[in-house]
Structure formats: structure tokens, C-alpha cells
Design a protein around this motif. Sequence first.
Motif, PDB file in Angstrom:
ATOM      1  N   GLY A  37      -1.214   0.756   0.190  1.00  0.00           N
ATOM      2  CA  GLY A  37      -0.641   0.695   1.529  1.00  0.00           C
ATOM      3  C   GLY A  37      -1.643   0.527   2.654  1.00  0.00           C
ATOM      4  O   GLY A  37      -1.283   0.560   3.827  1.00  0.00           O
ATOM      5  N   GLU A  38      -2.920   0.352   2.310  1.00  0.00           N
ATOM      6  CA  GLU A  38      -3.950   0.139   3.329  1.00  0.00           C
ATOM      7  C   GLU A  38      -3.959  -1.335   3.748  1.00  0.00           C
ATOM      8  O   GLU A  38      -3.402  -2.186   3.050  1.00  0.00           O
ATOM      9  CB  GLU A  38      -5.335   0.529   2.776  1.00  0.00           C
ATOM     10  CG  GLU A  38      -5.466   1.973   2.324  1.00  0.00           C
ATOM     11  CD  GLU A  38      -5.552   2.973   3.466  1.00  0.00           C
ATOM     12  OE1 GLU A  38      -5.448   2.566   4.636  1.00  0.00           O
ATOM     13  OE2 GLU A  38      -5.697   4.169   3.183  1.00  0.00           O
ATOM     14  N   ALA A  67      -3.318   7.162   7.044  1.00  0.00           N
ATOM     15  CA  ALA A  67      -2.022   7.754   6.679  1.00  0.00           C
ATOM     16  C   ALA A  67      -1.860   7.808   5.164  1.00  0.00           C
ATOM     17  O   ALA A  67      -1.385   8.800   4.609  1.00  0.00           O
ATOM     18  CB  ALA A  67      -0.889   6.955   7.323  1.00  0.00           C
ATOM     19  N   ALA A  68      -2.270   6.739   4.486  1.00  0.00           N
ATOM     20  CA  ALA A  68      -2.161   6.706   3.020  1.00  0.00           C
ATOM     21  C   ALA A  68      -3.042   7.770   2.388  1.00  0.00           C
ATOM     22  O   ALA A  68      -2.666   8.408   1.404  1.00  0.00           O
ATOM     23  CB  ALA A  68      -2.532   5.321   2.502  1.00  0.00           C
ATOM     24  N   SER A  69      -4.223   7.993   2.975  1.00  0.00           N
ATOM     25  CA  SER A  69      -5.153   8.978   2.436  1.00  0.00           C
ATOM     26  C   SER A  69      -4.640  10.403   2.652  1.00  0.00           C
ATOM     27  O   SER A  69      -4.842  11.280   1.810  1.00  0.00           O
ATOM     28  CB  SER A  69      -6.525   8.793   3.089  1.00  0.00           C
ATOM     29  OG  SER A  69      -7.555   9.102   2.197  1.00  0.00           O
ATOM     30  N   THR A 109      -1.997  10.902  -0.093  1.00  0.00           N
ATOM     31  CA  THR A 109      -2.552  11.157  -1.426  1.00  0.00           C
ATOM     32  C   THR A 109      -3.287  12.499  -1.479  1.00  0.00           C
ATOM     33  O   THR A 109      -3.337  13.127  -2.528  1.00  0.00           O
ATOM     34  CB  THR A 109      -3.488  10.017  -1.889  1.00  0.00           C
ATOM     35  OG1 THR A 109      -4.518   9.813  -0.910  1.00  0.00           O
ATOM     36  CG2 THR A 109      -2.709   8.728  -2.106  1.00  0.00           C
ATOM     37  N   LEU A 110      -3.811  12.955  -0.341  1.00  0.00           N
ATOM     38  CA  LEU A 110      -4.474  14.269  -0.308  1.00  0.00           C
ATOM     39  C   LEU A 110      -3.522  15.354  -0.807  1.00  0.00           C
ATOM     40  O   LEU A 110      -3.908  16.226  -1.591  1.00  0.00           O
ATOM     41  CB  LEU A 110      -4.943  14.599   1.114  1.00  0.00           C
ATOM     42  CG  LEU A 110      -5.513  16.002   1.325  1.00  0.00           C
ATOM     43  CD1 LEU A 110      -6.810  16.193   0.552  1.00  0.00           C
ATOM     44  CD2 LEU A 110      -5.734  16.278   2.812  1.00  0.00           C
ATOM     45  N   GLU A 111      -2.282  15.293  -0.352  1.00  0.00           N
ATOM     46  CA  GLU A 111      -1.315  16.301  -0.780  1.00  0.00           C
ATOM     47  C   GLU A 111      -1.031  16.192  -2.278  1.00  0.00           C
ATOM     48  O   GLU A 111      -0.955  17.196  -2.976  1.00  0.00           O
ATOM     49  CB  GLU A 111      -0.017  16.184   0.035  1.00  0.00           C
ATOM     50  CG  GLU A 111      -0.202  16.560   1.492  1.00  0.00           C
ATOM     51  CD  GLU A 111      -0.978  17.865   1.685  1.00  0.00           C
ATOM     52  OE1 GLU A 111      -0.615  18.889   1.069  1.00  0.00           O
ATOM     53  OE2 GLU A 111      -1.968  17.866   2.444  1.00  0.00           O
ATOM     54  N   LEU A 112      -0.897  14.958  -2.770  1.00  0.00           N
ATOM     55  CA  LEU A 112      -0.662  14.762  -4.205  1.00  0.00           C
ATOM     56  C   LEU A 112      -1.846  15.260  -5.031  1.00  0.00           C
ATOM     57  O   LEU A 112      -1.681  15.668  -6.182  1.00  0.00           O
ATOM     58  CB  LEU A 112      -0.426  13.275  -4.510  1.00  0.00           C
ATOM     59  CG  LEU A 112       0.782  12.610  -3.864  1.00  0.00           C
ATOM     60  CD1 LEU A 112       0.825  11.136  -4.240  1.00  0.00           C
ATOM     61  CD2 LEU A 112       2.078  13.297  -4.281  1.00  0.00           C
TER      62      LEU A 112
END
Length: 196
Positions: free
Chosen positions: A31-32, A128-130, A133-136
Motif C-alpha cells: 500500500g505504499e 500509515a501502512a507501517s 503492520t506495527l500492530e500486527l
Amino acid sequence: MKPDFSTLNRTNIVAFIGDIFDRRGGEEYLGEPVTMAEHMLQGATIAEQNGMPEEIIVGALLHDIGHFTSEFGTYHPDDTEDRHHEDAGAKVLEQFFPSVITDCCRYHVAAKRYLCATKPAYFDRLSAASVHTLELQGGPMSAEEVAAFESNPNLKEIVQVRYLDEAGKRAGMETPDFAHFAPMVQRMVDKHMGAA
């Protein structure tokens, strides 16, 4: 004639990685606003422009190679969970590259969690994508995780590649192609495996 990559070794691993960049580098990067190849080439280019050591440049170039897990026979269509691209990539790289480069791949996700725990301002750098993924990936590290992570002898290099990972997301940035970095990548392979 297409090269034979059925068996990877010191003499063909760099060409194999270059082939992946050529064939798969145009794929979307989570999504980047950049493709997979653009992302990795940008990190390496920024490192080179700033006079960083070859280990950092090559580490930045290869840190996300594990996103191409199907190239290494680790992907299966029936998979139902994340393959942990950082581990998949490191598993391939560790055969051919010094531990500092392998660790930059294996721990670049952990480094994001580490920096979010130890430098709260780092979170503001995340795309935003990072952030998603941080939460995942488990969110910022706990104090215990931070202490364990700081014991890695390659901590400084891992963190530097993580900064380059975030920096390498610029739409339209001009970079050299993989071939520009290939001799440097080969030097790292030779350093690890010997030129015999």
C-alpha cells in the motif's frame, strides 16, 4: 539462455537476486507509493549517497527480500497465516551473507517495534501502512524485549537499516537499478563465503 538457479551457490546467488528484482520488483509494496524494488533500491541509494558502509547499503537493499517467499520454495497456496517475511528472507541470506546483513533482514521488523518503544518520536515517521503492520507485529516492545534486543552485536546496523526502510518510500525518487549494486552484493557474499 536462462541461467540455472536450481542450486544456489556463491557464483549465482547475486544473479538470482537480480533476477527476482527484474521479474518481481514491480509488485505493490504493502500500500505504499512505491513498488517492492523501488523501496529496496531507495534505501540502498540513500545509504550510498550518505557514505554508509557497504554492509548497510546491502542490508538496506536486501532487507525485504523475504516478501518474495515463493521464490525460495517456502510459500504454499494453502498457507493461512503470515510467513514472517523477515525470517523467510534471513533464512535464505544467512547461507550467503555475513551475519550483519542477515540480521538487518531478520530484525528490521523488530527494530521498528524497538524504536517505537525507545524513541517515541519515531512513531511519527511511520507511514500509515507501517503503523498498521506495527500492530500486527506486536506493537512497541516491552522493557524485557528492549533489553534482549539491545544485546544483539549488530544493533547499530539493524537500527540504521530500519531508518532506511522508512526513508525508502518516496514516490518518483530516481535510483540506480540492481545491477549498480550487484558488485557490492557479490563482495559481501565473497567476504562471507570466501572467494575460493
